[in-house]
Design an enzyme around this catalytic site. Structure first.
Site, PDB file in Angstrom:
ATOM      1  N   LYS A 187       0.847  -1.200   0.000  1.00  0.00           N
ATOM      2  CA  LYS A 187       0.000   0.000   0.000  1.00  0.00           C
ATOM      3  C   LYS A 187       0.876   1.241   0.000  1.00  0.00           C
ATOM      4  CE  LYS A 187      -1.861   2.468   3.317  1.00  0.00           C
ATOM      5  NZ  LYS A 187      -1.648   3.807   2.736  1.00  0.00           N
ATOM      6  N   CYS A 297      13.590  10.268   7.292  1.00  0.00           N
ATOM      7  CA  CYS A 297      13.582   9.742   8.658  1.00  0.00           C
ATOM      8  C   CYS A 297      14.966   9.863   9.283  1.00  0.00           C
ATOM      9  CB  CYS A 297      13.077   8.309   8.674  1.00  0.00           C
ATOM     10  SG  CYS A 297      13.815   7.327   7.383  1.00  0.00           S
TER      11      CYS A 297
HETATM   12  P1  ADP Z   1       3.242  10.580   8.039  1.00  0.00           P
HETATM   13  O1  ADP Z   1       2.867  10.996   9.438  1.00  0.00           O
HETATM   14  O2  ADP Z   1       4.578  11.015   7.654  1.00  0.00           O
HETATM   15  O3  ADP Z   1       2.178  10.830   6.992  1.00  0.00           O
HETATM   16  P2  ADP Z   1       2.451   7.941   8.551  1.00  0.00           P
HETATM   17  O4  ADP Z   1       3.213   7.074   9.456  1.00  0.00           O
HETATM   18  O5  ADP Z   1       1.167   8.522   9.028  1.00  0.00           O
HETATM   19  O6  ADP Z   1       3.435   9.050   8.091  1.00  0.00           O
HETATM   20  O7  ADP Z   1       2.132   7.213   7.173  1.00  0.00           O
HETATM   21  C1  ADP Z   1       2.982   6.292   6.557  1.00  0.00           C
HETATM   22  C2  ADP Z   1       2.144   5.206   5.937  1.00  0.00           C
HETATM   23  O8  ADP Z   1       1.374   4.585   6.967  1.00  0.00           O
HETATM   24  C3  ADP Z   1       1.130   5.672   4.893  1.00  0.00           C
HETATM   25  O9  ADP Z   1       1.092   4.699   3.856  1.00  0.00           O
HETATM   26  C4  ADP Z   1      -0.160   5.691   5.661  1.00  0.00           C
HETATM   27  O10 ADP Z   1      -1.303   5.494   4.850  1.00  0.00           O
HETATM   28  C5  ADP Z   1       0.019   4.518   6.593  1.00  0.00           C
HETATM   29  N1  ADP Z   1      -0.802   4.555   7.806  1.00  0.00           N
HETATM   30  C6  ADP Z   1      -1.229   5.646   8.498  1.00  0.00           C
HETATM   31  N2  ADP Z   1      -1.989   5.265   9.557  1.00  0.00           N
HETATM   32  C7  ADP Z   1      -2.054   3.921   9.541  1.00  0.00           C
HETATM   33  C8  ADP Z   1      -2.671   2.936  10.368  1.00  0.00           C
HETATM   34  N3  ADP Z   1      -3.391   3.277  11.429  1.00  0.00           N
HETATM   35  N4  ADP Z   1      -2.502   1.631  10.053  1.00  0.00           N
HETATM   36  C9  ADP Z   1      -1.760   1.271   8.997  1.00  0.00           C
HETATM   37  N5  ADP Z   1      -1.161   2.144   8.170  1.00  0.00           N
HETATM   38  C10 ADP Z   1      -1.287   3.454   8.430  1.00  0.00           C
END
Ligand code: ADP
Length: 496
Positions: A187, A297
């Site tokens: 994804k 990161c």
């Molecule tokens: P950022 O804060 O830099 O946007 P995230 O960690 O939120 O980074 O996002 C990185 C990836 O994790 C993206 O592909 C996002 O869709 C996914 N993501 C965000 N929240 C969740 C979740 N609760 N479970 C699984 N994947 C997630």
């Protein structure tokens, strides 16, 4: 419709797939949902792509399961390797388009995007080379027994990637997973789905059977959460924030205890000693924090300079940072494009305000750049105190916090004083100092007299709350294999 015609400023018209890539086919989502992706330079919508929901995740996982249990198992390691090499070559052939799409969707400069795409091709070819070198051992316990180990694939691997290096993370994840015989549902991040879809179009051409590599666009809370808690996903690999990494681990624990590897945040110390070559150190410190607009990161966001050169360093670093050209990713000499989204822009501006309020000195920057797009001036704070938020929390933007230090002993302690441990760097002309400090820093990567020297052959990953497992190099193969021990009884004596 699962594709549309789009245009980039550098390559003109191209076909943009917009569907979900499942079973080597482009399909629409079951619920017919879509998500919009925004050009961060203009704040305009580029297009919409199909958004995967739980039902699509189930379909993609079922496709990956069928491939894993069926056709993929019969493919020889040599053939797996050839497919990865072919995919790498196809990426190279499409470098111009892929880089342009990356620049359009993510906002990184076209030149940097080209570097990313070349690294993607190299990474895939590197793991292609590993595919037929996954070997076990013979273990001699006694003359009556013959025991061997087999590193076997884990199975269906879910992979969730971020938006800062959309294509590079795609390759870092797919390469080792597929080389070792797993199947994948990957994804992408909702902010940057486009380049991965263009690249997905090359998967079938590279010869991969249906279901081996599935690429879906979707939101973290929907598709990401469905993958993390899926009962038929054997392993999840994630790159992103520490907050989400924690949620993914919980989801894995609460479902089927799928294996988890995480590559998370950082607040990496970049340490400059009095005896460093100051111009060199400034170049690397500049690159360490401002590369990819600070959206790395491993960004060297905590800069510690020894007191003997502190004032001179700050003054000269300011000049160097002001020379970083901020602007349109498609203009030839642009170094820094926009931040990826309004949300990130707001978060970063919030940290800049925090720093100002806390009393840190703004050496340069501290404001938005221009009046359209998510551009932020390269920002340097000096005299930053350890307890300030801008020294402790990951900002993920072009914001550098500088502080002074006196002794080696003190800087090792301070360098290790965050919850993170992804990367660090030491700048000095004394080899002994360099190695002593490198060995004492609790970080997965330490650069000496350089920064951001990532390479597909070199393992990368975090100590402490920066992650679990290692990406890249031979080390990444361990994330995607599990050992089986087979013992054969040779003697004919009866048991008992
Ligand atoms: P950022 O804060 O830099 O946007 P995230 O960690 O939120 O980074 O996002 C990185 C990836 O994790 C993206 O592909 C996002 O869709 C996914 N993501 C965000 N929240 C969740 C979740 N609760 N479970 C699984 N994947 C997630």
């Amino acid at each position: 419709m699962t594709s549309i015609q789009l245009e980039t400023p550098s390559t003109g018209k191209y076909t943009q797939p917009t569907g979900l890539f499942i079973n080597n086919e482009w399909v629409k989502g079951v619920d017919g949902k879509s998500l919009e992706t925004i050009n961060p330079s203009t704040e305009q919508v580029i297009c919409s792509v199909a958004e995967a929901t739980e039902k699509d995740v189930d379909i993609a996982v079922a496709a990956a399961r069928k491939a894993f249990d069926g056709e993929w198992r019969k493919v020889t390691p040599e053939s797996r390797g050839k497919m990865l090499v072919k995919l790498g070559d196809l990426i190279d052939e499409n470098l111009e388009t892929l880089a342009a799409v990356e620049a359009l969707d993510n906002g990184k400069s076209l030149g940097m995007a080209k570097g990313d795409v070349a690294a993607v091709a190299a990474c895939l070819r590197y793991y292609g080379g590993w595919a037929d070198k996954i070997e076990g051992k013979v273990i001699d316990t006694n003359p009556e027994t013959f025991t061997y180990t087999r590193p076997e694939p884990i199975g269906v691997c879910a992979q969730i990637i971020p938006w800062n290096f959309p294509l590079l993370m795609w390759a870092w994840k797919i390469g080792p997973a597929v080389a070792t015989g797993n199947t994948v549902v990957l994804k992408t991040a909702e902010q940057t789905p486009l380049s991965a879809l263009v690249a997905a179009d090359l998967i079938k051409k590279a010869g991969f059977p249906p279901g081996v590599i599935n690429i879906i666009s979707g939101f973290g809370k929907v598709a990401g959460a469905a993958l993390s808690s899926h009962m038929d996903v054997d392993k999840i690999a994630f790159t992103g924030s520490t907050v989400v990494g924690r949620q993914i681990m919980k989801a894995a624990a609460g479902s089927n205890l799928k294996k988890v590897t995480l590559e998370l945040g950082g607040k990496s110390p970049n340490i400059v000693f009095d005896d460093a070559d100051i111009e060199n150190a400034i170049s690397w410190v500049n690159f360490g924090i401002f590369f990819n607009h600070g959206q790395c990161c491993c960004a060297g966001s905590r800069v510690y300079v020894q007191s003997g050169i502190y004032d001179k360093f700050v003054e000269r670093f300011k000049v160097r940072a002001l020379a970083n050209k901020v602007g349109d990713p498609f203009t030839a000499d642009t170094f820094q494009g926009p931040q990826v989204s309004q949300l990130q822009f707001d978060r970063i501006m919030g940290y800049i305000d925090e720093g100002k309020k806390a009393g840190a000195t703004v050496v340069t920057g501290g404001e938005r750049h221009g009046d359209k797009g998510y551009f932020i001036q390269p920002t340097i704070f000096s005299d930053v105190k350890e307890d300030m938020k801008i020294m402790q929390e990951e900002i993920f933007g072009p914001v550098c916090s500088i502080a002074k230090f006196e002794t080696e002993e003190e800087i090792i302690k301070t360098g290790n004083s965050t919850i993170y441990g992804l990367a660090a760097a030491v700048h000095t002309s004394n080899l002994n100092t360099a190695l002593r400090v490198a060995n004492s820093l609790r970080a997965g990567t330490v650069w000496i007299n350089s920064y951001n020297m990532l390479h597909h052959q070199i393992p990368f990953g975090g100590f402490k709350q920066s992650g679990i497992g290692r990406e890249l190099g031979e080390a990444a193969l361990a994330n995607y294999t599990q050992n089986k021990s087979v013992s054969i009884r040779l003697g004919d004596a009866l048991f008992g």
